[in-house]
Design a protein around this motif. Sequence first.
Motif, PDB file in Angstrom:
ATOM      1  N   GLN A  72       0.830  -1.207   0.000  1.00 17.45           N
ATOM      2  CA  GLN A  72       0.000   0.000   0.000  1.00 17.45           C
ATOM      3  C   GLN A  72       0.867   1.262   0.000  1.00 17.45           C
ATOM      4  OE1 GLN A  72      -0.289  -2.578   2.203  1.00 17.45           O
ATOM      5  NE2 GLN A  72      -2.178  -3.531   1.460  1.00 17.45           N
ATOM      6  N   ALA A  73       1.939   1.256   0.777  1.00 18.14           N
ATOM      7  CA  ALA A  73       2.830   2.414   0.822  1.00 18.14           C
ATOM      8  C   ALA A  73       3.536   2.599  -0.520  1.00 18.14           C
ATOM      9  CB  ALA A  73       3.855   2.264   1.941  1.00 18.14           C
ATOM     10  N   LYS A  74       3.953   1.512  -1.123  1.00 15.60           N
ATOM     11  CA  LYS A  74       4.607   1.594  -2.438  1.00 15.60           C
ATOM     12  C   LYS A  74       3.642   2.184  -3.469  1.00 15.60           C
ATOM     13  CE  LYS A  74       7.946  -2.189  -1.842  1.00 15.60           C
ATOM     14  NZ  LYS A  74       7.782  -2.582  -0.451  1.00 15.60           N
ATOM     15  N   GLN A  75       2.382   1.793  -3.386  1.00 18.54           N
ATOM     16  CA  GLN A  75       1.385   2.300  -4.327  1.00 18.54           C
ATOM     17  C   GLN A  75       1.062   3.762  -4.055  1.00 18.54           C
ATOM     18  OE1 GLN A  75      -2.014  -0.452  -4.306  1.00 18.54           O
ATOM     19  NE2 GLN A  75      -0.559  -2.113  -4.007  1.00 18.54           N
ATOM     20  N   ARG A  76       0.819   4.090  -2.800  1.00 12.03           N
ATOM     21  CA  ARG A  76       0.379   5.430  -2.431  1.00 12.03           C
ATOM     22  C   ARG A  76       1.500   6.466  -2.584  1.00 12.03           C
ATOM     23  NH1 ARG A  76      -0.735   4.212   2.287  1.00 12.03           N
ATOM     24  NH2 ARG A  76       0.953   5.191   3.419  1.00 12.03           N
ATOM     25  N   LEU A  77       2.708   6.157  -2.117  1.00 11.81           N
ATOM     26  CA  LEU A  77       3.781   7.140  -2.088  1.00 11.81           C
ATOM     27  C   LEU A  77       4.645   7.154  -3.350  1.00 11.81           C
ATOM     28  CD1 LEU A  77       4.891   6.620   1.608  1.00 11.81           C
ATOM     29  CD2 LEU A  77       3.504   8.494   0.681  1.00 11.81           C
ATOM     30  N   LEU A  78       4.731   6.002  -4.018  1.00 12.82           N
ATOM     31  CA  LEU A  78       5.643   5.907  -5.155  1.00 12.82           C
ATOM     32  C   LEU A  78       4.947   5.568  -6.465  1.00 12.82           C
ATOM     33  CD1 LEU A  78       8.517   4.004  -3.343  1.00 12.82           C
ATOM     34  CD2 LEU A  78       8.402   6.440  -3.858  1.00 12.82           C
ATOM     35  N   THR A 120       1.332  -4.487 -11.232  1.00 16.28           N
ATOM     36  CA  THR A 120       2.756  -4.849 -11.306  1.00 16.28           C
ATOM     37  C   THR A 120       3.118  -5.740 -10.124  1.00 16.28           C
ATOM     38  OG1 THR A 120       3.237  -2.746 -12.403  1.00 16.28           O
ATOM     39  CG2 THR A 120       5.116  -3.947 -11.462  1.00 16.28           C
ATOM     40  N   ILE A 121       2.644  -5.372  -8.939  1.00 17.94           N
ATOM     41  CA  ILE A 121       2.910  -6.181  -7.740  1.00 17.94           C
ATOM     42  C   ILE A 121       2.271  -7.550  -7.893  1.00 17.94           C
ATOM     43  CG2 ILE A 121       2.480  -6.390  -5.256  1.00 17.94           C
ATOM     44  CD1 ILE A 121       2.627  -3.260  -5.164  1.00 17.94           C
ATOM     45  N   GLU A 122       1.022  -7.567  -8.343  1.00 21.06           N
ATOM     46  CA  GLU A 122       0.303  -8.837  -8.493  1.00 21.06           C
ATOM     47  C   GLU A 122       0.979  -9.748  -9.518  1.00 21.06           C
ATOM     48  OE1 GLU A 122      -4.018 -10.242 -10.116  1.00 21.06           O
ATOM     49  OE2 GLU A 122      -3.975  -8.479  -8.808  1.00 21.06           O
ATOM     50  N   ARG A 123       1.406  -9.174 -10.611  1.00 21.58           N
ATOM     51  CA  ARG A 123       1.988  -9.975 -11.702  1.00 21.58           C
ATOM     52  C   ARG A 123       3.418 -10.432 -11.413  1.00 21.58           C
ATOM     53  NH1 ARG A 123       2.865  -8.219 -17.978  1.00 21.58           N
ATOM     54  NH2 ARG A 123       3.599 -10.253 -18.677  1.00 21.58           N
ATOM     55  N   PHE A 124       4.235  -9.537 -10.821  1.00 20.41           N
ATOM     56  CA  PHE A 124       5.662  -9.824 -10.687  1.00 20.41           C
ATOM     57  C   PHE A 124       6.118 -10.077  -9.257  1.00 20.41           C
ATOM     58  CE2 PHE A 124       5.294  -7.295 -14.591  1.00 20.41           C
ATOM     59  CZ  PHE A 124       5.866  -8.176 -15.490  1.00 20.41           C
ATOM     60  N   ASN A 125       5.332  -9.715  -8.238  1.00 24.68           N
ATOM     61  CA  ASN A 125       5.653  -9.855  -6.825  1.00 24.68           C
ATOM     62  C   ASN A 125       6.356  -8.579  -6.345  1.00 24.68           C
ATOM     63  OD1 ASN A 125       6.488 -10.786  -4.199  1.00 24.68           O
ATOM     64  ND2 ASN A 125       6.228 -12.867  -4.964  1.00 24.68           N
ATOM     65  N   LEU A 126       6.342  -8.385  -5.026  1.00 23.66           N
ATOM     66  CA  LEU A 126       7.002  -7.205  -4.454  1.00 23.66           C
ATOM     67  C   LEU A 126       8.505  -7.233  -4.705  1.00 23.66           C
ATOM     68  CD1 LEU A 126       5.204  -6.703  -1.032  1.00 23.66           C
ATOM     69  CD2 LEU A 126       5.225  -5.141  -2.970  1.00 23.66           C
ATOM     70  N   THR A 127       9.092  -8.414  -4.652  1.00 28.19           N
ATOM     71  CA  THR A 127      10.526  -8.545  -4.909  1.00 28.19           C
ATOM     72  C   THR A 127      10.707  -8.838  -6.388  1.00 28.19           C
ATOM     73  OG1 THR A 127      10.958  -9.295  -2.670  1.00 28.19           O
ATOM     74  CG2 THR A 127      12.634  -9.811  -4.317  1.00 28.19           C
ATOM     75  N   SER A 128      10.790  -7.752  -7.165  1.00 28.96           N
ATOM     76  CA  SER A 128      10.960  -7.872  -8.614  1.00 28.96           C
ATOM     77  C   SER A 128      11.615  -6.609  -9.132  1.00 28.96           C
ATOM     78  CB  SER A 128       9.610  -8.090  -9.304  1.00 28.96           C
ATOM     79  OG  SER A 128       8.776  -6.948  -9.145  1.00 28.96           O
ATOM     80  N   VAL A 129      12.330  -6.750 -10.226  1.00 29.13           N
ATOM     81  CA  VAL A 129      12.928  -5.555 -10.837  1.00 29.13           C
ATOM     82  C   VAL A 129      11.842  -4.632 -11.370  1.00 29.13           C
ATOM     83  CG1 VAL A 129      15.185  -6.558 -11.345  1.00 29.13           C
ATOM     84  CG2 VAL A 129      13.360  -6.753 -13.026  1.00 29.13           C
TER      85      VAL A 129
END
Length: 169
Positions: A53-59, A65-74
């Motif tokens: 949520q913070a990655k989405q809201r602030l950045l 992208t998170i759903e498709r590639f995961n949080l740990t992804s380039v």
Amino acid sequence: MSIAEATVDYLREHSLLLTTAESCTAGMIVTLLSEVPGSGEFIECGYVVYSPQAKQRLLRVNPQTIERFNLTSVEVAREMVVGALHDSTTNVAVATTGILGPEDVDGIPAGTVCFAWAFQCAAGQFVYSRQMRFSGSRCEVQNQATEYALQGIQQFHRAALQETRSPVD
């Protein structure tokens, strides 16, 4: 000379102002740089963003992208770094996201860290990314990732400068 001192010298030499978007390094990039006298001139801000949520809201990281590639992804690291650069007055940004360990998460091995570096210059925006795997304790992985992120600033800024030069006839 430490990597932090070398990075501050490089930022000074090239008139670069930095922002960071850190997940697994949890602000260590800015912390390490801040230990160098005079570094405050070259750091605008640092985001520490753990949750999706913070990655989405602030950045502005796209939930798909998170759903498709995961949080740990380039892919997520690239969106993080572009988001950090977008909302700042800086010309360089670095982002980290990864799994420190000791356990693997969602099939991603502990020690996997994804990085992205972005540079804004007259010729446009240049974004570079890498995925690395470090070994050791959580603290060791975090320290290695922090140093790698700092090394990348010089390496990829030089690459961006090369890309902006026109070929000589």
